[in-house]
Scaffold this active site. Structure first.
Site: not given
Ligand SMILES: Cc1ncc(COP(=O)(O)O)c(C=O)c1O
Length: 506
Positions: A224, A333, A364, A388
């Site tokens: 994800f 990530d 987060k 922006t």
């Molecule tokens: C590993 C990971 N990457 C990216 C995201 C996307 O973040 P956002 O919801 O702030 O766009 C999440 C969200 O849960 C995530 O867990």
């Protein structure tokens, strides 16, 4: 209070220690720290959960849901929260239910609710100005912007990464990290030349090559990385996120699927690593040969939304080697894992990588989005990675305080200590109730366990709520724990106690 009894805690520690000793595996074993954590970190926090309605959401939450659904899509709304009354690890809903929150706004509250040190920030008039004058940071940063970054994000930067770009959320952090990688990759292909041909400038306006090259990003099954258009092509966790949205033809390799308990399946899991690594490298060669060069490998250190899937340090080391061999960037990530919940500031610090990943994205618990990167990923021209706001100074001021509190209150030690209590307690419970739960896994307090199927998992999450525990699900059948960094061993015991009540009544 079964899990509060000293004898039992001793028993649990011994039990887990024995099972670890018996198998010789210490891969996921946390070192218990000697933190003097009897002291509550948040004054006046509720002593425990208190439920006053028969159902959750209760009647007032449901009324507000009706109101909101007149103007918004509310399919994801779980309950309405009284943020005035929520404090520390406890969420109070609009019906007056007090829930121990082990999910904390999808893992995004580093210090829980209304932390007194964060509240105090608003007493400073300079902060008030920063909170109301939101700048376009890429063009007009304030006097103290560099200092603020040094005291917050740079003070906890992953080892080896000294460059930074701020953004507003996790998806846009990944989205812009992808762009930075493409620019880097193309500049490499041009032999370092940072100018463009007339043809490139012309064709990019028509979304055609060579101006718009057909680069790809390799991600993993179960990954994800967000729901925006680019990220979505790297996201592989659930069809509902992707359905109906055009996607790019990007490669997907299998993420290791381990057998648990890990100590019983060391050989099988090593073979699984080797298989997935081989597949990853083959896919990169295949896409490169097909004229769709793989510019990056993107991976979560623990696949969170996809079901808290773990992989070994050796797997991540292998990925980094593949990225070196194939010329693809290595992007980790850390949107969900970053900021301390695994017991280190960055989860990839658990992997003993010989050098830093090329890019690490965050959001987060870091309160602002963004990414750290190696110098070579700095775009050669301005406005190419840009929007922006590019974040928000008010969030960075808050993060500066969060970093100070993490250090002052030794919160990473606290996470390890509480995580240890959770892991041991959950291991005992899964041995006691194998017909309901299994596969406890985690680092720090970033922990999950599985229900024996999806319906069982949903039942556990719902019944936990009625016991005053707000947890979350992920993947097909996992319950995930994402408490704040101020979640202490006594909170862990409350959680375990309530979980045992649920399991023993299923
Ligand atoms: C590993 C990971 N990457 C990216 C995201 C996307 O973040 P956002 O919801 O702030 O766009 C999440 C969200 O849960 C995530 O867990």
């Amino acid at each position: 209070m079964r899990f509060l009894s000293r004898n039992l805690i001793g028993h649990l520690r011994n039990h887990a220690a024995k099972s670890v000793a018996a198998t010789g595996s210490v891969r996921y074993q946390q070192t218990a720290t000697k933190l003097a954590s009897g002291r509550p970190l948040i004054a006046n926090e509720p002593a425990g959960p208190a439920i006053v309605t028969k159902t959750i959401p209760g009647p007032e939450s449901n009324r507000k849901l009706q109101e909101l659904s007149q103007i918004a899509e509310t399919g994801s709304v779980q309950l309405f929260v009284d943020y005035e009354r929520s404090l520390g690890n406890y969420l109070v809903d609009v019906d007056g239910n007090t829930l121990l929150d082990v999910y904390t706004q999808i893992s995004s509250l580093p210090l829980g609710y209304s932390h007194p040190d964060l509240l105090r920030l608003l007493d400073d008039p300079n902060h008030v100005k920063a909170f109301i004058n939101r700048p376009a940071l890429g063009a007009f940063p304030g006097t103290d912007w560099t200092d603020r970054l040094q005291n917050s994000l740079m003070a906890v930067a992953p080892p080896g990464l000294r460059n930074l770009c701020t953004m507003s959320c996790g998806s846009c952090s990944n989205e812009n990290a992808f762009k930075a990688i493409y620019i880097w990759y193309r500049t490499k292909e041009r032999g370092g030349d940072t100018s463009f041909t007339a043809e490139e400038l012309e064709t990019c306006m028509h979304n055609q090559t060579p101006g718009s090259p057909p680069y790809t990003i390799l991600s993993f099954s179960g990954a994800f990385h967000g729901r925006t258009m680019g990220c979505l092509s790297a996201t592989r966790s659930k069809a509902i996120h992707k359905i109906d949205i055009p996607a790019l033809d990007w490669p997907m390799a299998n993420f290791p699927q381990y057998k648990y308990p890990l100590e019983e399946y060391v050989h099988e899991n090593q073979q699984e690593d080797a298989k997935c690594l081989e597949e990853t490298e083959d896919l990169i060669h295949k896409y490169n040969a097909a004229g769709k060069p793989v510019a990056a490998i993107v991976v979560e250190p623990i696949q969170a939304e996809g079901g808290d899937n773990h992989a070994s340090p050796e797997f991540f080391q292998g990925l980094q080697q593949i990225s070196k061999r194939t010329g693809a960037a290595f992007l980790i990530d850390e949107v969900q894992t970053g900021g301390g919940p695994t017991g280190k500031m960055w989860c990839h610090e658990h992997f003993n990588l010989p050098e830093a990943p090329d890019i690490v994205t965050f959001s987060k618990k870091m309160l602002t989005g963004g990414y750290y990167f190696k110098e070579e990923f700095k775009p050669p021209q301005g406005y190419r990675i840009y929007n922006t706001w590019m974040g928000d100074p008010s969030k960075v001021i808050m993060l500066e305080e969060v970093v100070r509190v993490i250090q002052r209150d030794r919160l990473l030690e606290n996470v390890n200590e509480s995580g240890d209590v959770l892991m041991k307690g959950l291991t005992t419970l899964q041995n006691q109730y194998p017909q309901h739960i299994n596969s406890t896994r985690g680092r720090g307090t970033f922990i999950a366990f599985d229900g024996t199927n999806g319906a069982k998992r949903d039942t556990i999450v719902n019944k936990l709520k009625l016991q005053g525990i707000h947890s979350g699900g992920c993947g097909d059948k996992s319950v995930r724990l994402r408490p704040a960094l101020i979640f202490q061993p006594h909170h862990a015991n409350i959680f375990l106690n309530k979980l045992e009540t649920v399991l023993s009544n299923l």
